[in-house]
Design an enzyme around this catalytic site. Sequence first.
Site, PDB file in Angstrom:
ATOM      1  N   LYS A 266      -0.261   5.305   3.235  1.00  0.00           N
ATOM      2  CA  LYS A 266      -0.311   4.641   1.937  1.00  0.00           C
ATOM      3  C   LYS A 266       0.472   5.470   0.913  1.00  0.00           C
ATOM      4  CE  LYS A 266      -4.329   1.792   2.898  1.00  0.00           C
ATOM      5  NZ  LYS A 266      -4.319   1.969   4.368  1.00  0.00           N
TER       6      LYS A 266
ATOM      7  N   GLU B 235     -16.865   5.850   1.214  1.00  0.00           N
ATOM      8  CA  GLU B 235     -15.476   5.914   0.763  1.00  0.00           C
ATOM      9  C   GLU B 235     -15.417   6.418  -0.671  1.00  0.00           C
ATOM     10  OE1 GLU B 235     -13.092   2.404   1.632  1.00  0.00           O
ATOM     11  OE2 GLU B 235     -14.640   1.684   3.022  1.00  0.00           O
TER      12      GLU B 235
ATOM     13  N   ASN C 179       0.812  -1.206   0.000  1.00  0.00           N
ATOM     14  CA  ASN C 179       0.000   0.000   0.000  1.00  0.00           C
ATOM     15  C   ASN C 179       0.854   1.269   0.000  1.00  0.00           C
ATOM     16  OD1 ASN C 179      -2.420  -1.326  -0.108  1.00  0.00           O
ATOM     17  ND2 ASN C 179      -2.879  -1.132   2.064  1.00  0.00           N
TER      18      ASN C 179
ATOM     19  N   HIS D 200     -15.300   0.405   5.259  1.00  0.00           N
ATOM     20  CA  HIS D 200     -14.188  -0.254   5.947  1.00  0.00           C
ATOM     21  C   HIS D 200     -14.553  -0.597   7.394  1.00  0.00           C
ATOM     22  CE1 HIS D 200     -10.129  -0.509   7.831  1.00  0.00           C
ATOM     23  NE2 HIS D 200      -9.834  -1.073   6.674  1.00  0.00           N
TER      24      HIS D 200
ATOM     25  N   ASP E 209     -14.221   8.898   3.348  1.00  0.00           N
ATOM     26  CA  ASP E 209     -12.933   8.225   3.560  1.00  0.00           C
ATOM     27  C   ASP E 209     -12.187   8.204   2.220  1.00  0.00           C
ATOM     28  OD1 ASP E 209     -11.022   6.050   3.410  1.00  0.00           O
ATOM     29  OD2 ASP E 209     -11.850   5.243   5.251  1.00  0.00           O
TER      30      ASP E 209
ATOM     31  N   HIS F 197      -7.617   5.425   0.258  1.00  0.00           N
ATOM     32  CA  HIS F 197      -6.963   4.805  -0.899  1.00  0.00           C
ATOM     33  C   HIS F 197      -6.886   5.734  -2.104  1.00  0.00           C
ATOM     34  CE1 HIS F 197      -6.519   0.765   0.787  1.00  0.00           C
ATOM     35  NE2 HIS F 197      -7.645   1.033   1.434  1.00  0.00           N
TER      36      HIS F 197
ATOM     37  N   SER G  63     -11.294  -0.499  -1.537  1.00  0.00           N
ATOM     38  CA  SER G  63      -9.960  -1.055  -1.736  1.00  0.00           C
ATOM     39  C   SER G  63      -9.924  -2.497  -2.213  1.00  0.00           C
ATOM     40  CB  SER G  63      -9.160  -0.953  -0.434  1.00  0.00           C
ATOM     41  OG  SER G  63      -9.764  -1.735   0.591  1.00  0.00           O
TER      42      SER G  63
END
Length: 439
Positions: A276, A213, A82, A170, A242, A245, A217
């Site tokens: 990340k 999100e 990541n 998540h 969120d 990613h 992911s």
Amino acid sequence: MTLLWNHRTVEVHEPRLLHSTGLNPRVGIDYEGFFASRLDALRKDGRYRHFAELERIVGAFPKARLHRPGQPPRDVTVWCSNDYLGMGQHPVVLDAMQAAVSAQGSGAGGTRNISGTNITHVALERELAKLHGKEAALVFTSGYVANETTLQTLGASLPGCEIYSDALNHASMIAGIRHSGAVRRIFRHNDLDHLEELLAAADPATPKVVAFESVYSMDGDVAPIGRICEVSHRYGAMTYLDEVHAVGMYGARGAGIAERDGALEEVDIVQGTLAKAFGVIGGYIASSAATVDFIRSFGAGFIFSTSMPPAIAAAALASIRHVSCNLELRVRHQDRVEQLKHRMRQAGLPLMPSATHIVPLLVGDASRCKQASDLLLDCCGIYVQPINYPTVPRGAERLRLTPTPLHSDDDIADLVESLQDTWDALELDLSAAAHGKPS
């Protein structure tokens, strides 16, 4: 003895005497036996996690050194990191961290409320607020803590609050929502009609938070951020996004999908990570000054946690500044992603649909997924971890590949050839995801 565990009935040993190393026996459940039985069940299901012991090599990313007992170390190519841009080894980041350690030492000295607020924390928060076009930001020890603390604090503090959560959110978001005690309503993944149906049925006077999100992911799909915000605000809800990613990866300055899609101003609270694309560790939120101050003042996960070391904050600050000013990093990264997807399609591998840098390859069975991962590591020097239930649904087990700007054409060619050999050796299904996700 029968216990209910995770909504499943499991058998454990009957109570018996358990003896300590001293003279006093204690009576109770055979804890060790219970733990062993659960671990055995994981192994039989093919979902037991084995950790590969890797040594990162500065200047050689995405190469790393694999260590195994009784074997000499050997180099492998990492395809599941990541550290999306390789910033964890960038000289700008390393220099900033080393300079901060030399100047200020290792630890922060305590929680932010007692003795742990450092000038680097303040500078980092200002940079994060600037990145997302918000008034303020707040740094946490991890992205998980940022999500859990913020959502828990909002849900517990807003009178009668209702939190609307995307079905694929998540685990950290789910934990925060659950612990808040707020009313939870789950809308189908990226389903605007379902979200609006739920919001329309609620009392207009009830405080509401819509949590979702930007990049999911495991499948690599993207939320329609602007449209979700429009629906949410029409019914009086705050929006909580969120971008874990996506930060560093998308947008002209790397502020995420919301920046790329022109929706930054529509999002009330942005949550992101420093672990990340920015290559360090930590999490944060960015929002209005009042919102951030509220979480700072009432969020237990912030108040009672020792703050991140100044060297980590300095490294993150340097990374953000570098990434935000170097668009070519994101251009090169997307080129690598498209090149890998193209080569995998040409090879007929079961590539699952993905609109982002997440490249999922369907296997569809936990044991076979682990076998594929082991074979790639043992025979090809390629490290990619299996993704199994509960991270993804049963039957959707996969290898999750994450190309970086530092993966070369030769790395991609070697990976694709190794995947073909692995699929042939294990007689895995090549057609399962040819035209869509598993049913």
